[in-house]
Design an enzyme around this catalytic site. Structure first.
Site, short mmCIF file in Angstrom:
data_model
loop_
_atom_site.label_atom_id
_atom_site.label_comp_id
_atom_site.label_asym_id
_atom_site.label_seq_id
_atom_site.Cartn_x
_atom_site.Cartn_y
_atom_site.Cartn_z
CB SER A 176 -0.91 0.01 1.25
OG SER A 176 -1.51 1.28 1.42
CG ASP A 216 -2.68 5.45 0.93
OD1 ASP A 216 -2.17 6.35 0.23
OD2 ASP A 216 -3.79 4.95 0.70
CD GLN A 274 0.40 10.75 -5.00
OE1 GLN A 274 0.53 10.84 -3.80
NE2 GLN A 274 -0.72 11.10 -5.61
NE ARG A 328 37.52 11.99 0.59
CZ ARG A 328 36.71 10.94 0.67
NH1 ARG A 328 36.72 10.22 1.78
NH2 ARG A 328 35.91 10.60 -0.31
CB SER A 333 30.76 4.12 2.75
OG SER A 333 31.49 4.73 1.70
#
Length: 749
Positions: free
Chosen positions: A166, A168, A302, A472, A531
């Site tokens: 579903s 919903d 949808q 980083r 990752s």
């Protein structure tokens, strides 16, 4: 699967002499085909016969060619398809006893005593009623001469297992129903497209989404896109909402916003039960504010399209568990439904879940809207409370004199900006001053720090990458400069959003507390990396988006491979030494194998490919010798005259602080030096949990940048079985029957 099974049970022989039928009923949902595929293949794996029931319950009643034997190959190339390949139909005949007698007769004649129903609560309720009166139906069929006494004896009881499909997400007892995630993808795609045109013309857009009785799609869409207002049936707006709405829209424009977004569930209503429509809202905004306003009703868009990676994996896991539940069932086992709890597939009594679902509707009808929100589950309630905090509460005038800095560390990933936005607004709501640290730890060392306001993070939810900038670089070599700037900018707490570097960087700051007193502030690390390799959390921000990108790429590759006979594709994913992306992409894309560092492999494993001609996923650092190039060259050379080989490198470049603010120096600095003052905020099963960085060190493989314990490794046997590997399914990882009433503590009277 039941933990009471004896160790001698061979899963490949559990289904010998048994027959299973699978049908889809009610509204279609993306991911149903994944559940059908898994049910068929795992059923065959156990030795059972598996039958398709075409056109739902109507096919069950009509019988004949509507009920046909399924084969391993008959479910190939259906994983990426939306809707349901075996069809679904509303069936009035099945609602009558005569119709159910016909259905029972058709099943008995084929020796089918196990039925897997994929659908909504109405479809599953019908299945339970069918099971309840099964014995009586057999008696009537024998009297009518439709079946023999012997046939009735062989089919003396019917096992039923439900899988909820579903869009919903309106079924109580499960965190997510099949199709919901895909529907949200469709909606967000539209919102992103609408946002660009709305900003260009300074428009207000009203978006109506599905949800006649459940506002989940509307609520999560509002959270994801930072909507100005959302209307859901579970919580109608207060009287005088029209004035409040107009005032809010005007305030947003006054703060510099060029657009307004309003999300409306199709079942939205006032407290007196009168519907609130998109046209009604449009007229209100246009007449009172004079804003240029547009309405978009998404409708069945949808439901359509390719299922997301999440729905494919969910459907596959549900299908596997459904087969196990059917084959383990006894005449005394109640009809169950397979649901999702955190990252575990569990079984719940079907009618308990249906009963709670009906109680939500009853609560709304009786005006008990707070109860309706709670009955939807903790996740729904948390989403509602979070939305109200981030969208409807104005920043307080009183200040706490606390400065919270926020930064991104490591590679950028989707969702980082949304996390920053939420943290900034939550901090402002608490009265804190929020500071942006640009370019990670380098920026902290160089003093690239500036204030963040409520409006400065507007529109960040839909933006990829890192608006703050990220690197980083670790803090270890610049601790002196960092400590000086923490003091200079009077930073009392630090939020670090990033991947493994953020985790290691947080540890380095904690270790530096012995030398630098300025580091003795509350620190929280929020995992954000494709990752999914940060200890302390089952999921990381960004991993789901990366997984969808890989899966959609594999879909295109499979189309190419299907058009050219005997072609093999090798896809390399990111993830470093962590095989999460490779494993989940392999399951979602229907790959024949997924090679990862955590599971060693050799040339014998590669030989399996000679029997397969499809797609396999290869993790970036899974083996120092068997690299992507090596495998590609091997198959290119040895496969001459047998198959073609292609290589594809897919590298897709709160309130917790409050208790730690209690210890304050006379110079108004925070001093927090306990282990729990520096934590990872992670998702564990169904809950957000704070785990001290120091405690997580024991569960960390620092050399390979991965946790020592990874939950998703238990899913790999499912991927292999669905790819026809000759392996044994671990029957001890499956859950016993649980009870939804016990899980829903708010139901206690």
């Amino acid at each position: 699967m039941s933990k009471d099974l004896q160790p001698t049970v061979d899963p490949t022989k559990m289904g010998l002499g048994r027959s299973i039928a699978v049908l889809t009923s009610g509204g279609d949902a993306q991911g149903m085909n994944a559940a059908v595929r898994a049910t068929v293949r795992v059923g065959i794996y156990t030795g059972a016969k598996v039958y398709f029931v075409h056109e739902g319950y109507q096919g069950l009643v009509d019988g004949g060619e509507n009920i046909c034997l399924a084969t391993w190959e008959s479910v190939s190339m259906m994983l990426q398809l939306g809707g349901t390949v075996i069809g679904s139909a509303r069936c009035k005949d099945f609602r009558t006893r005569e119709g159910r007698m016909k259905a029972a007769c058709n099943l008995v004649k084929l020796g089918i005593t196990n039925l897997c129903v994929i659908g909504g609560d109405g479809s599953l309720t019908g299945a339970n009623e069918f099971r309840t009166e099964w014995s009586g139906l057999l008696v009537d069929l024998v009297r009518a001469g439709k079946i023999t006494e012997e046939e009735a004896k062989k089919s003396s009881h019917l096992n039923i297992v439900g899988i909820v499909g579903s869009i919903d997400n309106d079924f109580c007892g499960t965190d997510m129903t099949i199709g919901t995630d895909s529907a949200l993808h469709r909606i967000i795609e539209v919102v992103d497209a609408i946002t660009t045109t709305a900003q260009s013309h300074q428009r207000t857009f009203i978006l109506e989404v599905m949800g006649r009785h459940c506002g989940y799609l509307a609520l999560v869409t509002a959270l994801a896109c930072g909507a100005d207002w959302v209307f859901i049936p579970e919580m109608p707006p207060d009287d005088g909402w029209e004035n409040h709405l107009c005032r809010r829209l005007s305030d947003q424009r006054a703060r510099g916003s060029r657009l307004n977004v309003i999300i409306v569930a199709e079942g939205a209503m006032c407290k007196d039960g009168k519907p609130i429509t998109s046209d009604q809202i449009k007229k209100l905004v246009t007449d009172r504010l004079g804003f240029d306003t547009r309405t978009t009703v998404l409708g069945h868009v949808q439901r359509g399209g390719t299922p997301s990676a999440f729905d494919r994996i969910l459907g596959s896991r549900m299908g596997v568990e459904a087969v196990m539940a059917l084959l383990e069932a006894t005449p005394d086992t109640p009809a169950c439904v397979v649901t999702l709890s955190g990252n575990h597939a569990i079984r719940l009594p079907l009618m308990e879940c249906v009963q709670v679902t009906k109680e939500v509707t009853a609560a709304m009808a009786q005006g008990r809207f707070d109860d309706a929100i709670k009955l939807r589950g903790k996740s729904f309630e948390n989403n509602w409370n979070t939305y109200k905090l981030l969208a409807h509460i104005n920043p307080p005038d009183a200040k706490s004199n606390i400065n919270v800095a926020i930064m991104n560390i490591g590679a950028p990933c989707a969702g980082m900006n949304s996390a920053v936005r939420a943290a900034v607004r939550m901090g402002i709501i608490q009265g804190h001053s929020m500071l942006a640290v640009h370019e990670g730890f380098d920026g902290l060392a160089q003093g690239q720090i500036e204030p963040l306001t409520w409006t400065s993070v507007s529109g960040w939810t839909g933006k990829g990458g890192s608006m703050l900038g990220t690197k980083r670089t670790l803090p270890g070599k610049r601790l002196e400069e960092i400590s000086q700037n923490i003091a200079k900018f009077n930073i009392h707490a630090l939020v670090i959003i990033g991947g493994f570097e953020a985790y290691v960087g947080g540890l380095e700051l904690v270790q530096a507390r012995e030398k630098y007193e300025e580091m003795c502030i509350p620190i929280v690390v929020i995992p954000a990396t494709v990752s999914n390799n940060v200890p302390g959390s089952d999921f990381s921000i960004g991993a789901d988006t990366a997984l969808n990108t890989i899966t959609s790429t594999c879909d295109r590759i499979k189309q190419s491979a299907a058009g050219t006979k005997r072609r093999v594709f090798i896809v390399e994913t990111m993830g470093g030494y962590c095989g999460y992306l490779a494993t989940m992409a392999g399951l979602a894309a229907g790959a024949d194998a997924a090679y990862i560092f955590e599971e060693k492999f050799d040339i014998k494993d590669l030989e399996y490919l000679w029997l397969q001609n499809k797609t396999r996923i290869h993790c970036l650092n899974c083996n120092s010798n068997y690299t992507t190039d090596f495998i590609f060259n091997l198959y290119s050379e040895e496969g001459k005259g047998i198959f073609d080989c292609r290589e594809m490198s897919k590298r897709t470049h709160n309130n917790w602080f409050a208790p730690h603010f209690s210890a304050i120096y006379s110079n108004c600095r925070i001093f927090a030096n306990t282990a729990d003052s520096a934590c990872v905020l992670g998702m564990r099963k169904r809950a957000l949990t704070f785990q001290p960085l120091a405690e997580l060190k024991e569960d960390t493989d620092f050399e390979h940048r991965i946790p020592k314990t990874q939950w998703w490794l238990k899913i790999r046997p499912i991927m292999k079985i669905l790819a026809k590997y000759d392996i044994k399914l671990d029957t001890f990882e499956h859950a016993d029957m649980e009870h939804v009433i016990k899980k829903k503590s708010f139901l206690g009277k």
